[in-house]
Design a protein around this motif. Structure first.
Motif, PDB file in Angstrom:
ATOM      1  N   GLY A   1       0.858  -1.243  -0.012  1.00 45.76           N
ATOM      2  CA  GLY A   1      -0.005   0.231   0.026  1.00 45.76           C
ATOM      3  C   GLY A   1       0.978   1.112  -0.054  1.00 45.76           C
ATOM      4  N   GLU A   2       0.173   2.347   0.151  1.00 50.34           N
ATOM      5  CA  GLU A   2       0.799   3.610  -0.051  1.00 50.34           C
ATOM      6  C   GLU A   2       1.258   4.163   1.400  1.00 50.34           C
ATOM      7  N   ILE A   3       2.226   4.950   1.550  1.00 46.42           N
ATOM      8  CA  ILE A   3       2.532   5.603   3.046  1.00 46.42           C
ATOM      9  C   ILE A   3       1.466   6.779   3.012  1.00 46.42           C
ATOM     10  N   THR A   4       0.799   6.712   4.044  1.00 43.61           N
ATOM     11  CA  THR A   4      -0.382   8.128   4.260  1.00 43.61           C
ATOM     12  C   THR A   4       0.243   9.301   4.202  1.00 43.61           C
ATOM     13  N   GLU A   5      -0.333  10.253   3.702  1.00 46.43           N
ATOM     14  CA  GLU A   5       0.003  11.889   3.797  1.00 46.43           C
ATOM     15  C   GLU A   5      -0.116  12.183   5.431  1.00 46.43           C
ATOM     16  N   LYS A   6      -0.751  11.435   6.136  1.00 45.09           N
ATOM     17  CA  LYS A   6      -0.981  11.782   7.662  1.00 45.09           C
ATOM     18  C   LYS A   6       0.377  11.601   8.217  1.00 45.09           C
ATOM     19  N   ILE A   7       1.552  10.694   7.636  1.00 45.58           N
ATOM     20  CA  ILE A   7       2.572  10.651   8.193  1.00 45.58           C
ATOM     21  C   ILE A   7       3.338  11.860   8.840  1.00 45.58           C
ATOM     22  N   GLY A   8       2.972  12.876   8.125  1.00 44.62           N
ATOM     23  CA  GLY A   8       3.511  14.142   8.685  1.00 44.62           C
ATOM     24  C   GLY A   8       3.140  14.722  10.110  1.00 44.62           C
ATOM     25  N   ALA A   9       2.107  13.985  10.699  1.00 44.17           N
ATOM     26  CA  ALA A   9       1.614  14.274  11.869  1.00 44.17           C
ATOM     27  C   ALA A   9       2.482  13.885  12.985  1.00 44.17           C
ATOM     28  N   LEU A  10       3.550  13.061  12.593  1.00 38.16           N
ATOM     29  CA  LEU A  10       4.441  12.324  13.878  1.00 38.16           C
ATOM     30  C   LEU A  10       5.726  13.320  13.945  1.00 38.16           C
ATOM     31  N   GLN A  11       5.275  14.432  14.456  1.00 38.29           N
ATOM     32  CA  GLN A  11       6.136  15.733  14.493  1.00 38.29           C
ATOM     33  C   GLN A  11       7.465  15.432  15.437  1.00 38.29           C
ATOM     34  N   GLN A  12       7.304  14.258  16.281  1.00 36.54           N
ATOM     35  CA  GLN A  12       8.488  14.297  17.293  1.00 36.54           C
ATOM     36  C   GLN A  12       9.419  12.991  16.582  1.00 36.54           C
ATOM     37  N   LEU A  13       9.076  12.544  15.690  1.00 38.75           N
ATOM     38  CA  LEU A  13       9.826  11.199  14.865  1.00 38.75           C
ATOM     39  C   LEU A  13      11.178  11.901  14.546  1.00 38.75           C
ATOM     40  N   GLU A  14      12.370  11.140  15.125  1.00 38.26           N
ATOM     41  CA  GLU A  14      13.708  11.374  14.528  1.00 38.26           C
ATOM     42  C   GLU A  14      14.232  10.464  13.713  1.00 38.26           C
ATOM     43  N   SER A  15      13.536   8.977  13.732  1.00 39.36           N
ATOM     44  CA  SER A  15      13.908   7.844  12.871  1.00 39.36           C
ATOM     45  C   SER A  15      12.686   7.215  12.316  1.00 39.36           C
TER      46      SER A  15
END
Length: 647
Positions: free
Chosen positions: A595-609
Motif C-alpha cells: 500500500g501507500e505511505i499515508t499523507e498523515k505521516i507528517g503528523a508524527l512531529q517528534q519522529l527522529e527515525s
C-alpha cells in the motif's frame, strides 16, 4: 490562655475546619501573648491575625521568647530584638533572599543564633548583610535556588558553628574569608557549581571541624600527600572534586570517619592496606567512578557498614565477604570481579535492599540463597553466569527489580518469579532461555518493564499480556522465535512507551488498535520515571534507533519507540499509527507491508527515525514527510515507491 504565666511551649499551628468557605484559627488581638512571661517557643503557622492584632508588639514584650515559627515573613519580624531561633523551613517563601534585607537588618541581627530557611523556594544571591548576624551559630539555606558566589562577608560570622548551603546553584570559588571561621564544626556546600582551587591554607583554621561536605562541585583540592589535616572528621564528602591521581595518604590521619564519599575524584591508584584496617567503623563508603586497580579483602570487621559503592573502577579478584546486619546497599558493578557469588550471601547481609554486581566476570550458577534476601533491586546482568534461574522466589517479598540480562542462563522462566508481588522491572534478555512465555507471568500485575528479548522463546505472544500487565511501560520481546499474529489487545497497555517485537516470525497485519497507545500520543517528559518506587536503581534499556543499539538510562522517559521490524507482517500500514504523536522512532522495515505511505505521516512531529525499508510499499513519497523537522534518519529503500522526492 494569656493567664498561663508558667507556659513555655505553645503550638497553635495548622488549625482549620472544612466548611464553605473553609476557616482558620483567628486571633483578633494578640496582646494576651505578652502576658506569657515564661514562653520560649511559639508556633503560629497558618494562624490568621486580624489587622491591628498587635502580635509583633506582643512578641517583643516577651522576656524569654527564643524560638518563633510562622508561615510568613513580615518586615516587623526584624524588630524582635530577643529572638534567638527563627525556623521557617518548608514554607513557600518564593522570594529572592537579597530582597529580604528589610526583615533581617533590624535589631534581630543582634540576637539571632539560628536561621533555618531550608526548602523555602528562595532565589537570588547571598547578600552581604548575612555577615552582620553577630551571634549566629547555625545558618541553613539548603534546598533552594540561590545563585551567585559565596560572599566574603560570611567570614565575619565569627560565632558560626554550622553552615549549610547544600543543593543550591552557587558558583565561583571558595572565599578565603571562610577560612577564618575557627568555630566551624559543620560545613556543607555540596551539590552546587563551585569551582577553583582549595589549598591546605584554607583548611588551616578549621581545627574544630567534624563534618565537611563538598561533593558534586568542580573544586580542585590542592592537598599534598604528606599534608596533616588540622581536624578529625566524622563526615568527608569530596565526590566529583579533583584530587587524584594518587590515593590520599593524609586520609590515614582521619581515624573517626564514618561517612566517606570519594566518588569521581580522578584516582588512578591502588588502595593501601592501611585503609581497610583503619576504617572498619565506617557506615557509608563511596569510592565509585575512579580508576582504582586492586582487589578487595573480606570486610567481616565492617559491622557498621550501611552503604558500600565501589562501582566503575578496575577492581578484580573474588567478591569480598561482608558481615553487617544493617548493610542495605552494595554496588560493585562495572569492575572485573571474577569467580562465583558466595553461596551463603544471605547470611552475611540479611537486610540488603540493593545489590548490583553487573558488568563483571562472575561465573557459576546463581546461588539459591539469593532468594532469601529482601532486596529492593537485584542486578546480576552482564556477567558469565550459567545454569537455570532459581525457582525459590516465594521466599522473598520485596524485590522491585530483577535484572539477570546478558548472561548464559538457560531453561525457562521459573513460576515463582511472580510470587514477588512488588516486582516492577524484569530483565532476562540476552540469555539462552527457551519455551513458551509462561502464563505465570500474568501474576506480575505491577510490572512496568518486561524485557525477554534475545532469547529462544517460542510460541505466540499471549493475549494475557494485554489483559493482566496493564502497568507496562516497556515490552521488549525482540530476537526470539515467536510466531502468529500480534494480539490487538496489546493496545490496552495505556502506559506503554516502548514496544519492541522486532526479529521474530510474527505474521498477519499490524493491528489498527495500535493507534490507541495513550502514552505514545504525547511526548515523553524528563520529570517522569519508568520506576517510581526505587531510588538507588536507575531503569535502563537497550533500544535500537537509527540502526544502532543505544542504552538509555536517565533519558529513558523521553524514549517512545515502536519496532516491529524483521517479521513476516503483511497488509497496509494502519493510518491509526499517525495519531501516536509522541513517537521518536518507528521501525516497520523487513516485512511484507503493502500500500501507500499515508499523507498523515507528517503528523508524527517528534519522529527522529523512520524506517519503512524492505517492504512492498508503492506510489509516491508523501509530501508531508518534509514536516518531520526532527527527522534525522529516514530509510525508505527496497520498496516500489515512485514519483518525485519531496523537497
Amino acid at each position: 490562655v494569656g493567664n498561663l504565666s508558667s507556659l513555655q511551649h505553645l503550638d497553635l499551628s495548622y488549625n482549620y475546619y472544612d466548611d464553605n468557605p473553609p476557616g482558620f484559627l483567628i486571633i483578633d488581638n494578640a496582646i494576651w501573648i505578652s502576658r506569657l512571661s515564661s514562653l520560649r517557643y511559639l508556633n503560629m503557622s497558618d494562624v490568621q491575625f486580624r489587622e491591628g492584632a498587635h502580635w509583633l508588639q506582643a512578641l517583643n514584650m516577651l522576656p524569654s521568647i527564643v524560638e518563633f515559627l510562622e508561615g510568613k515573613i513580615p518586615v516587623e519580624l526584624g524588630e524582635l530584638c530577643k529572638l534567638q531561633y527563627l525556623g521557617l523551613s518548608g514554607i513557600n517563601i518564593s522570594k529572592n533572599l537579597h530582597e529580604l534585607d528589610k526583615v533581617f537588618t533590624g535589631c534581630i541581627k543582634n540576637s539571632l543564633e539560628t536561621l533555618e530557611l531550608v526548602d523555602t523556594k528562595l532565589g537570588g544571591y547571598l547578600p552581604d548583610w548575612l555577615g552582620d548576624f553577630k551571634k549566629l551559630k547555625y545558618l541553613d539555606l539548603s534546598g533552594n535556588s540561590i545563585s551567585g558566589s559565596i560572599p566574603e562577608s560570611l567570614g565575619r560570622l565569627s560565632a558560626l558553628q554550622k553552615l549549610y548551603l547544600l543543593d543550591n546553584k552557587l558558583n565561583g570559588t571558595f572565599p578565603k574569608s571562610l577560612g577564618r571561621l575557627a568555630e566551624l564544626v559543620e560545613l556543607y556546600l555540596g551539590w552546587n557549581l563551585l569551582e577553583g582551587v582549595m589549598s591546605e591554607e584554607q583548611f588551616a583554621n578549621f581545627t574544630k571541624l567534624k563534618y565537611l561536605h563538598l561533593s558534586q562541585n568542580q573544586l580542585i583540592l590542592n592537598l599534598t600527600s604528606d599534608w596533616i589535616p588540622p581536624f578529625q572528621l566524622r563526615v568527608l564528602g569530596i565526590g566529583s572534586c579533583k584530587l587524584g591521581p594518587r590515593f590520599p595518604a593524609w586520609l590515614r590521619m582521619l581515624k573517626n570517619i564514618t561517612y566517606l564519599d570519594m566518588s569521581s575524584i580522578e584516582i588512578s591508584d591502588t588502595i593501601p592496606d592501611w585503609f581497610w584496617r583503619s576504617f572498619s567503623q565506617i557506615f557509608w563508603l563511596d569510592i565509585s567512578s575512579n580508576g582504582i586497580t586492586d582487589s578487595v579483602p573480606d570486610l567481616i570487621d565492617f559491622i557498621h557498614l550501611y552503604y558500600f559503592n565501589l562501582s566503575s573502577n578496575h577492581f578484580e579478584g573474588p567478591l569480598p565477604n561482608f558481615n553487617s546486619s544493617i548493610l542495605q546497599v552494595v554496588d560493585l558493578s562495572n569492575n572485573s570481579f571474577s569467580g562465583a557469588i558466595h553461596l551463603d550471601i544471605s547470611k552475611s547481609m540479611p537486610n540488603l535492599e540493593y545489590l548490583s554486581l553487573s558488568t563483571n566476570n562472575l561465573s557459576g550458577e546463581i546461588p539459591l540463597s539469593l532468594c532469601h534476601l529482601r532486596y529492593g533491586a537485584l542486578d546480576l546482568s552482564k556477567n558469565l553466569l550459567l545454569g537455570e534461574l532459581p525457582d525459590c522466589w516465594n521466599h522473598s517479598s520485596r524485590i522491585f527489580v530483577m535484572d539477570f540480562s546478558s548472561n548464559n542462563l538457560s531453561g525457562s522462566v521459573p513460576p515463582s518469579i511472580c510470587s514477588l508481588h512488588f516486582l516492577k522491572s524484569l530483565h532476562l534478555s540476552n540469555n539462552n532461555l527457551s519455551g513458551e512465555l509462561p502464563s505465570s507471568l500474568k501474576s506480575c500485575a505491577r510490572l512496568n518493564t518486561l524485557d525477554l528479548g534475545q532469547n529462544r522463546f517460542t510460541g505466540k505472544i499471549p493475549t494475557w499480556i494485554g489483559e493482566s500487565l496493564l502497568s507496562l511501560k516497556i515490552l521488549r520481546l525482540r530476537s526470539n522465535k515467536l510466531v502468529g499474529n500480534i494480539p490487538p489487545n496489546l493496545s490496552r497497555l495505556k502506559a506503554l512507551q516502548i514496544l519492541d517485537l522486532a526479529s521474530n516470525n510474527l505474521s498477519g497485519t499490524i493491528p489498527s488498535s495500535f493507534g490507541n497507545f495513550t502514552a505514545m500520543k504525547v511526548s515523553g517528559e524528563m520529570n517522569e520515571t519508568i520506576l517510581k518506587s526505587y531510588t538507588y536503581y536507575n531503569e535502563n534499556m537497550q533500544v535500537t534507533i537509527k540502526g544502532i543499539y543505544i542504552e538509555y538510562a536517565k533519558l529513558l522517559p523521553l524514549v517512545i519507540v515502536m519496532d516491529l521490524s524483521n517479521n513476516n507482517l503483511s497488509g497496509m500500514i494502519p493510518e491509526e499509527l499517525t495519531s501516536l504523536f509522541g513517537l521518536v522512532s518507528l521501525n516497520l522495515s523487513g516485512n511484507h507491508l503493502t500500500g501507500e505511505i499515508t499523507e498523515k505521516i507528517g503528523a508524527l512531529q517528534q519522529l527522529e527515525s523512520l524506517d519503512l525499508s524492505k517492504n512492498n510499499l508503492f506510489d509516491e513519497i508523501p509530501s508531508s514527510i518534509i514536516d518531520l523537522t526532527f527527522l534525522s534518519d529516514l530509510n525508505l529503500s527496497y520498496n516500489k515507491l515512485s514519483g518525485r522526492v519531496p523537497i
